[in-house]
Write a protein that holds these residues in place. Structure first.
Motif, PDB file in Angstrom:
ATOM      1  N   LYS A  11     -17.052  18.326  25.701  1.00  0.00           N
ATOM      2  CA  LYS A  11     -16.607  16.937  25.634  1.00  0.00           C
ATOM      3  C   LYS A  11     -15.198  16.854  25.060  1.00  0.00           C
ATOM      4  O   LYS A  11     -14.355  16.109  25.577  1.00  0.00           O
ATOM      5  CB  LYS A  11     -17.559  16.090  24.791  1.00  0.00           C
ATOM      6  CG  LYS A  11     -17.136  14.640  24.736  1.00  0.00           C
ATOM      7  CD  LYS A  11     -18.064  13.786  23.917  1.00  0.00           C
ATOM      8  CE  LYS A  11     -17.551  12.349  23.894  1.00  0.00           C
ATOM      9  NZ  LYS A  11     -18.373  11.511  23.033  1.00  0.00           N
ATOM     10  N   GLY A  12     -14.918  17.620  24.011  1.00  0.00           N
ATOM     11  CA  GLY A  12     -13.576  17.613  23.420  1.00  0.00           C
ATOM     12  C   GLY A  12     -12.520  18.038  24.420  1.00  0.00           C
ATOM     13  O   GLY A  12     -11.448  17.434  24.519  1.00  0.00           O
ATOM     14  N   TYR A  13     -12.815  19.068  25.184  1.00  0.00           N
ATOM     15  CA  TYR A  13     -11.881  19.544  26.211  1.00  0.00           C
ATOM     16  C   TYR A  13     -11.670  18.476  27.275  1.00  0.00           C
ATOM     17  O   TYR A  13     -10.544  18.146  27.641  1.00  0.00           O
ATOM     18  CB  TYR A  13     -12.406  20.827  26.852  1.00  0.00           C
ATOM     19  CG  TYR A  13     -11.532  21.338  27.964  1.00  0.00           C
ATOM     20  CD1 TYR A  13     -10.456  22.166  27.693  1.00  0.00           C
ATOM     21  CD2 TYR A  13     -11.766  20.973  29.286  1.00  0.00           C
ATOM     22  CE1 TYR A  13      -9.630  22.624  28.713  1.00  0.00           C
ATOM     23  CE2 TYR A  13     -10.951  21.428  30.302  1.00  0.00           C
ATOM     24  CZ  TYR A  13      -9.892  22.252  30.016  1.00  0.00           C
ATOM     25  OH  TYR A  13      -9.077  22.690  31.018  1.00  0.00           O
TER      26      TYR A  13
ATOM     27  N   TRP B 281     -20.874  23.638  16.909  1.00  0.00           N
ATOM     28  CA  TRP B 281     -19.448  23.521  17.232  1.00  0.00           C
ATOM     29  C   TRP B 281     -19.191  23.882  18.693  1.00  0.00           C
ATOM     30  O   TRP B 281     -18.419  23.210  19.380  1.00  0.00           O
ATOM     31  CB  TRP B 281     -18.618  24.408  16.305  1.00  0.00           C
ATOM     32  CG  TRP B 281     -18.552  23.841  14.935  1.00  0.00           C
ATOM     33  CD1 TRP B 281     -19.240  24.259  13.834  1.00  0.00           C
ATOM     34  CD2 TRP B 281     -17.790  22.713  14.511  1.00  0.00           C
ATOM     35  NE1 TRP B 281     -18.948  23.469  12.759  1.00  0.00           N
ATOM     36  CE2 TRP B 281     -18.052  22.512  13.152  1.00  0.00           C
ATOM     37  CE3 TRP B 281     -16.913  21.846  15.161  1.00  0.00           C
ATOM     38  CZ2 TRP B 281     -17.466  21.474  12.422  1.00  0.00           C
ATOM     39  CZ3 TRP B 281     -16.326  20.827  14.431  1.00  0.00           C
ATOM     40  CH2 TRP B 281     -16.605  20.647  13.078  1.00  0.00           C
TER      41      TRP B 281
ATOM     42  N   ASN C  26     -21.105  23.519  21.196  1.00  0.00           N
ATOM     43  CA  ASN C  26     -21.588  22.451  22.070  1.00  0.00           C
ATOM     44  C   ASN C  26     -20.688  21.215  22.050  1.00  0.00           C
ATOM     45  O   ASN C  26     -20.805  20.355  22.912  1.00  0.00           O
ATOM     46  CB  ASN C  26     -23.020  22.078  21.725  1.00  0.00           C
ATOM     47  CG  ASN C  26     -23.982  23.178  22.093  1.00  0.00           C
ATOM     48  OD1 ASN C  26     -23.715  23.959  23.009  1.00  0.00           O
ATOM     49  ND2 ASN C  26     -25.082  23.279  21.374  1.00  0.00           N
ATOM     50  N   ARG C  27     -19.790  21.119  21.091  1.00  0.00           N
ATOM     51  CA  ARG C  27     -18.839  20.008  21.056  1.00  0.00           C
ATOM     52  C   ARG C  27     -17.615  20.276  21.934  1.00  0.00           C
ATOM     53  O   ARG C  27     -16.884  19.351  22.271  1.00  0.00           O
ATOM     54  CB  ARG C  27     -18.358  19.774  19.621  1.00  0.00           C
ATOM     55  CG  ARG C  27     -19.429  19.252  18.706  1.00  0.00           C
ATOM     56  CD  ARG C  27     -18.884  19.050  17.320  1.00  0.00           C
ATOM     57  NE  ARG C  27     -19.924  18.636  16.416  1.00  0.00           N
ATOM     58  CZ  ARG C  27     -19.728  18.373  15.145  1.00  0.00           C
ATOM     59  NH1 ARG C  27     -18.518  18.491  14.632  1.00  0.00           N
ATOM     60  NH2 ARG C  27     -20.723  18.002  14.386  1.00  0.00           N
ATOM     61  N   ILE C  28     -17.392  21.509  22.302  1.00  0.00           N
ATOM     62  CA  ILE C  28     -16.185  21.874  23.036  1.00  0.00           C
ATOM     63  C   ILE C  28     -16.088  21.216  24.414  1.00  0.00           C
ATOM     64  O   ILE C  28     -15.023  20.695  24.755  1.00  0.00           O
ATOM     65  CB  ILE C  28     -16.042  23.410  23.109  1.00  0.00           C
ATOM     66  CG1 ILE C  28     -15.756  23.948  21.707  1.00  0.00           C
ATOM     67  CG2 ILE C  28     -14.941  23.813  24.080  1.00  0.00           C
ATOM     68  CD1 ILE C  28     -15.778  25.462  21.607  1.00  0.00           C
TER      69      ILE C  28
ATOM     70  N   ASP D 235     -20.868  23.526  31.835  1.00  0.00           N
ATOM     71  CA  ASP D 235     -19.529  22.947  31.968  1.00  0.00           C
ATOM     72  C   ASP D 235     -18.736  23.704  33.030  1.00  0.00           C
ATOM     73  O   ASP D 235     -18.496  24.905  32.901  1.00  0.00           O
ATOM     74  CB  ASP D 235     -18.812  23.010  30.622  1.00  0.00           C
ATOM     75  CG  ASP D 235     -17.457  22.329  30.637  1.00  0.00           C
ATOM     76  OD1 ASP D 235     -17.082  21.740  31.672  1.00  0.00           O
ATOM     77  OD2 ASP D 235     -16.779  22.375  29.602  1.00  0.00           O
TER      78      ASP D 235
ATOM     79  N   TYR E 183     -20.216  14.105  30.210  1.00  0.00           N
ATOM     80  CA  TYR E 183     -19.706  15.413  29.831  1.00  0.00           C
ATOM     81  C   TYR E 183     -20.838  16.416  29.702  1.00  0.00           C
ATOM     82  O   TYR E 183     -21.961  16.056  29.371  1.00  0.00           O
ATOM     83  CB  TYR E 183     -18.939  15.311  28.507  1.00  0.00           C
ATOM     84  CG  TYR E 183     -17.897  14.228  28.540  1.00  0.00           C
ATOM     85  CD1 TYR E 183     -16.775  14.373  29.351  1.00  0.00           C
ATOM     86  CD2 TYR E 183     -18.047  13.069  27.807  1.00  0.00           C
ATOM     87  CE1 TYR E 183     -15.819  13.378  29.415  1.00  0.00           C
ATOM     88  CE2 TYR E 183     -17.092  12.065  27.871  1.00  0.00           C
ATOM     89  CZ  TYR E 183     -15.985  12.229  28.674  1.00  0.00           C
ATOM     90  OH  TYR E 183     -15.039  11.251  28.747  1.00  0.00           O
TER      91      TYR E 183
ATOM     92  N   THR F 164     -12.173  15.206  27.241  1.00  0.00           N
ATOM     93  CA  THR F 164     -11.524  13.966  26.808  1.00  0.00           C
ATOM     94  C   THR F 164     -10.084  14.179  26.379  1.00  0.00           C
ATOM     95  O   THR F 164      -9.275  13.271  26.468  1.00  0.00           O
ATOM     96  CB  THR F 164     -12.304  13.298  25.662  1.00  0.00           C
ATOM     97  OG1 THR F 164     -12.401  14.205  24.573  1.00  0.00           O
ATOM     98  CG2 THR F 164     -13.685  12.866  26.112  1.00  0.00           C
ATOM     99  N   THR F 165      -9.754  15.375  25.948  1.00  0.00           N
ATOM    100  CA  THR F 165      -8.401  15.640  25.460  1.00  0.00           C
ATOM    101  C   THR F 165      -7.472  16.194  26.533  1.00  0.00           C
ATOM    102  O   THR F 165      -6.305  15.816  26.606  1.00  0.00           O
ATOM    103  CB  THR F 165      -8.446  16.634  24.273  1.00  0.00           C
ATOM    104  OG1 THR F 165      -9.329  16.114  23.285  1.00  0.00           O
ATOM    105  CG2 THR F 165      -7.083  16.828  23.662  1.00  0.00           C
TER     106      THR F 165
END
Length: 101
Positions: free
Chosen positions: A18-20, A12, A14-16, A38, A31, A22-23
């Motif tokens: 890209k999520g941050y 989870w 490691n998904r932050i 990051d 990313y 793109t959003t």
């Protein structure tokens, strides 16, 4: 082993990035694969195991728990670690907001 998230949380975390990106930003990519790489990352906060329910019960932050709240032994060391982690996060926020002012 104790300084990194367990594998389930690591997925989870490691998904932050890209999520941050793109959003909340207009970053087109690529990313960051991990928060450590990051440029937008402020900190990675640990799970702190049983400190969270203890802090909820005491109605105070995890880094302000005392022995009267039940933070004894290993919990006391975790409280000190939480204090340092949140202090570093606050310092990072101050640095970043001061730089943009």
């Amino acid at each position: 082993r104790l300084n990194r998230p367990v594998r389930a949380y690591d997925r989870w975390v490691n998904r932050i990035p890209k999520g941050y990106a793109t959003t909340l930003t207009d970053a087109p990519g690529p990313y960051a694969a991990r928060p450590e790489s990051d440029s937008n990352a402020l900190a990675t906060i640990k799970h702190y195991r049983s400190l969270v329910p203890m802090a909820q019960e005491a109605r105070k932050p995890v880094f302000k728990l005392t022995s009267a709240d039940g933070a004894i032994g290993g919990h006391s060391a975790a409280v000190n670690s939480a204090y340092e982690d949140f202090r570093a996060l606050a310092a990072q926020l101050i640095r970043r907001t001061s730089a943009t002012s």
